[in-house]
Write a protein that holds these residues in place. Structure first.
Motif, PDB file in Angstrom:
ATOM      1  N   LYS A 275       3.169   3.259   7.781  1.00 55.74           N
ATOM      2  CA  LYS A 275       3.318   3.616   9.183  1.00 55.74           C
ATOM      3  C   LYS A 275       2.025   3.330   9.944  1.00 55.74           C
ATOM      4  O   LYS A 275       0.930   3.428   9.382  1.00 55.74           O
ATOM      5  N   GLU A 276       2.178   2.996  11.225  1.00 56.22           N
ATOM      6  CA  GLU A 276       1.007   2.740  12.072  1.00 56.22           C
ATOM      7  C   GLU A 276       0.058   3.929  12.081  1.00 56.22           C
ATOM      8  O   GLU A 276      -1.160   3.767  11.984  1.00 56.22           O
ATOM      9  N   ARG A 277       0.628   5.131  12.219  1.00 54.73           N
ATOM     10  CA  ARG A 277      -0.202   6.349  12.267  1.00 54.73           C
ATOM     11  C   ARG A 277      -0.991   6.532  10.978  1.00 54.73           C
ATOM     12  O   ARG A 277      -2.126   6.997  10.985  1.00 54.73           O
ATOM     13  N   THR A 278      -0.381   6.185   9.870  1.00 55.57           N
ATOM     14  CA  THR A 278      -1.058   6.295   8.578  1.00 55.57           C
ATOM     15  C   THR A 278      -2.254   5.351   8.531  1.00 55.57           C
ATOM     16  O   THR A 278      -3.365   5.753   8.163  1.00 55.57           O
ATOM     17  N   LEU A 279      -2.038   4.106   8.926  1.00 56.76           N
ATOM     18  CA  LEU A 279      -3.119   3.129   8.928  1.00 56.76           C
ATOM     19  C   LEU A 279      -4.246   3.558   9.869  1.00 56.76           C
ATOM     20  O   LEU A 279      -5.425   3.448   9.532  1.00 56.76           O
ATOM     21  N   ALA A 280      -3.877   4.054  11.038  1.00 53.36           N
ATOM     22  CA  ALA A 280      -4.879   4.489  12.016  1.00 53.36           C
ATOM     23  C   ALA A 280      -5.694   5.655  11.473  1.00 53.36           C
ATOM     24  O   ALA A 280      -6.923   5.706  11.650  1.00 53.36           O
ATOM     25  N   SER A 281      -5.045   6.577  10.784  1.00 57.25           N
ATOM     26  CA  SER A 281      -5.779   7.729  10.245  1.00 57.25           C
ATOM     27  C   SER A 281      -6.730   7.305   9.130  1.00 57.25           C
ATOM     28  O   SER A 281      -7.797   7.880   8.960  1.00 57.25           O
ATOM     29  N   TRP A 282      -6.370   6.278   8.366  1.00 56.65           N
ATOM     30  CA  TRP A 282      -7.278   5.752   7.344  1.00 56.65           C
ATOM     31  C   TRP A 282      -8.481   5.085   7.999  1.00 56.65           C
ATOM     32  O   TRP A 282      -9.616   5.259   7.554  1.00 56.65           O
ATOM     33  N   CYS A 283      -8.237   4.332   9.069  1.00 61.05           N
ATOM     34  CA  CYS A 283      -9.337   3.644   9.760  1.00 61.05           C
ATOM     35  C   CYS A 283     -10.310   4.636  10.404  1.00 61.05           C
ATOM     36  O   CYS A 283     -11.502   4.367  10.473  1.00 61.05           O
ATOM     37  N   ARG A 284      -9.795   5.756  10.874  1.00 60.80           N
ATOM     38  CA  ARG A 284     -10.643   6.784  11.517  1.00 60.80           C
ATOM     39  C   ARG A 284     -11.226   7.760  10.503  1.00 60.80           C
ATOM     40  O   ARG A 284     -11.898   8.715  10.866  1.00 60.80           O
ATOM     41  N   HIS A 285     -10.945   7.538   9.228  1.00 61.61           N
ATOM     42  CA  HIS A 285     -11.424   8.402   8.138  1.00 61.61           C
ATOM     43  C   HIS A 285     -10.948   9.846   8.285  1.00 61.61           C
ATOM     44  O   HIS A 285     -11.623  10.772   7.862  1.00 61.61           O
ATOM     45  N   GLU A 286      -9.763  10.009   8.880  1.00 62.22           N
ATOM     46  CA  GLU A 286      -9.157  11.328   8.985  1.00 62.22           C
ATOM     47  C   GLU A 286      -8.391  11.673   7.711  1.00 62.22           C
ATOM     48  O   GLU A 286      -8.242  12.838   7.375  1.00 62.22           O
ATOM     49  N   ARG A 287      -7.891  10.648   7.062  1.00 61.76           N
ATOM     50  CA  ARG A 287      -7.151  10.795   5.810  1.00 61.76           C
ATOM     51  C   ARG A 287      -7.574   9.692   4.867  1.00 61.76           C
ATOM     52  O   ARG A 287      -8.153   8.695   5.278  1.00 61.76           O
ATOM     53  N   THR A 288      -7.251   9.877   3.607  1.00 57.53           N
ATOM     54  CA  THR A 288      -7.559   8.891   2.572  1.00 57.53           C
ATOM     55  C   THR A 288      -6.256   8.501   1.882  1.00 57.53           C
ATOM     56  O   THR A 288      -5.416   9.367   1.634  1.00 57.53           O
ATOM     57  N   PRO A 289      -6.089   7.242   1.570  1.00 55.86           N
ATOM     58  CA  PRO A 289      -4.868   6.849   0.853  1.00 55.86           C
ATOM     59  C   PRO A 289      -4.770   7.547  -0.504  1.00 55.86           C
ATOM     60  O   PRO A 289      -5.786   7.848  -1.130  1.00 55.86           O
ATOM     61  N   SER A 290      -3.543   7.799  -0.922  1.00 56.55           N
ATOM     62  CA  SER A 290      -3.336   8.316  -2.276  1.00 56.55           C
ATOM     63  C   SER A 290      -3.675   7.204  -3.255  1.00 56.55           C
ATOM     64  O   SER A 290      -3.859   6.045  -2.876  1.00 56.55           O
ATOM     65  N   ARG A 291      -3.727   7.544  -4.525  1.00 56.32           N
ATOM     66  CA  ARG A 291      -4.007   6.511  -5.535  1.00 56.32           C
ATOM     67  C   ARG A 291      -2.939   5.418  -5.523  1.00 56.32           C
ATOM     68  O   ARG A 291      -3.241   4.239  -5.638  1.00 56.32           O
ATOM     69  N   ALA A 292      -1.687   5.832  -5.372  1.00 52.66           N
ATOM     70  CA  ALA A 292      -0.585   4.858  -5.346  1.00 52.66           C
ATOM     71  C   ALA A 292      -0.696   3.968  -4.104  1.00 52.66           C
ATOM     72  O   ALA A 292      -0.467   2.751  -4.190  1.00 52.66           O
ATOM     73  N   GLN A 293      -1.022   4.563  -2.957  1.00 54.88           N
ATOM     74  CA  GLN A 293      -1.196   3.773  -1.739  1.00 54.88           C
ATOM     75  C   GLN A 293      -2.380   2.827  -1.871  1.00 54.88           C
ATOM     76  O   GLN A 293      -2.309   1.670  -1.442  1.00 54.88           O
ATOM     77  N   ALA A 294      -3.471   3.302  -2.459  1.00 57.84           N
ATOM     78  CA  ALA A 294      -4.653   2.458  -2.663  1.00 57.84           C
ATOM     79  C   ALA A 294      -4.308   1.278  -3.563  1.00 57.84           C
ATOM     80  O   ALA A 294      -4.692   0.141  -3.290  1.00 57.84           O
ATOM     81  N   ARG A 295      -3.574   1.545  -4.612  1.00 55.65           N
ATOM     82  CA  ARG A 295      -3.176   0.462  -5.528  1.00 55.65           C
ATOM     83  C   ARG A 295      -2.332  -0.573  -4.793  1.00 55.65           C
ATOM     84  O   ARG A 295      -2.535  -1.787  -4.945  1.00 55.65           O
ATOM     85  N   ALA A 296      -1.396  -0.105  -3.958  1.00 59.78           N
ATOM     86  CA  ALA A 296      -0.560  -1.022  -3.178  1.00 59.78           C
ATOM     87  C   ALA A 296      -1.414  -1.853  -2.223  1.00 59.78           C
ATOM     88  O   ALA A 296      -1.196  -3.060  -2.076  1.00 59.78           O
ATOM     89  N   LEU A 297      -2.399  -1.227  -1.589  1.00 60.71           N
ATOM     90  CA  LEU A 297      -3.294  -1.957  -0.682  1.00 60.71           C
ATOM     91  C   LEU A 297      -4.076  -3.031  -1.431  1.00 60.71           C
ATOM     92  O   LEU A 297      -4.226  -4.154  -0.948  1.00 60.71           O
ATOM     93  N   ILE A 298      -4.571  -2.689  -2.605  1.00 63.87           N
ATOM     94  CA  ILE A 298      -5.349  -3.638  -3.403  1.00 63.87           C
ATOM     95  C   ILE A 298      -4.477  -4.833  -3.794  1.00 63.87           C
ATOM     96  O   ILE A 298      -4.902  -5.988  -3.687  1.00 63.87           O
TER      97      ILE A 298
END
Length: 81
Positions: free
Chosen positions: A23-46
């Motif tokens: 989701k856009e909101r999820t990506l924006a919160s990661w960019c603003r360092h408000e939230r951190t991706p879960s391990r599964a999300q991080a793996r998908a990003l990698i």
């Protein structure tokens, strides 16, 4: 490359969200360092980054496994009695 630069390389959050499957909101919160991706999300990003991102890029450097043995790290020396 940090996660913010990677996401912004898509242009807009909408374009990144469509390409990455988040989701856009999820990506924006990661960019603003408000939230951190879960391990599964991080793996998908990698995987989706074709190796341009690493776990360290997403979560920061790992703590050093070596202990600091400098005199300052040992604390003040005690005088013997």
């Amino acid at each position: 490359m940090d996660i913010k630069s990677f996401i912004e390389s898509y242009g807009t959050y909408a374009q990144a969200a469509e390409s990455l499957g988040f989701k856009e909101r999820t990506l924006a919160s990661w960019c603003r360092h408000e939230r951190t991706p879960s391990r599964a999300q991080a793996r998908a990003l990698i995987i989706k980054s074709d190796g341009r991102l690493t776990y360290e890029d997403i979560f920061g450097p790992l703590p050093s496994s070596q202990s600091d043995t400098s005199p300052q790290a040992q604390g003040p020396e005690r005088e013997s009695a």
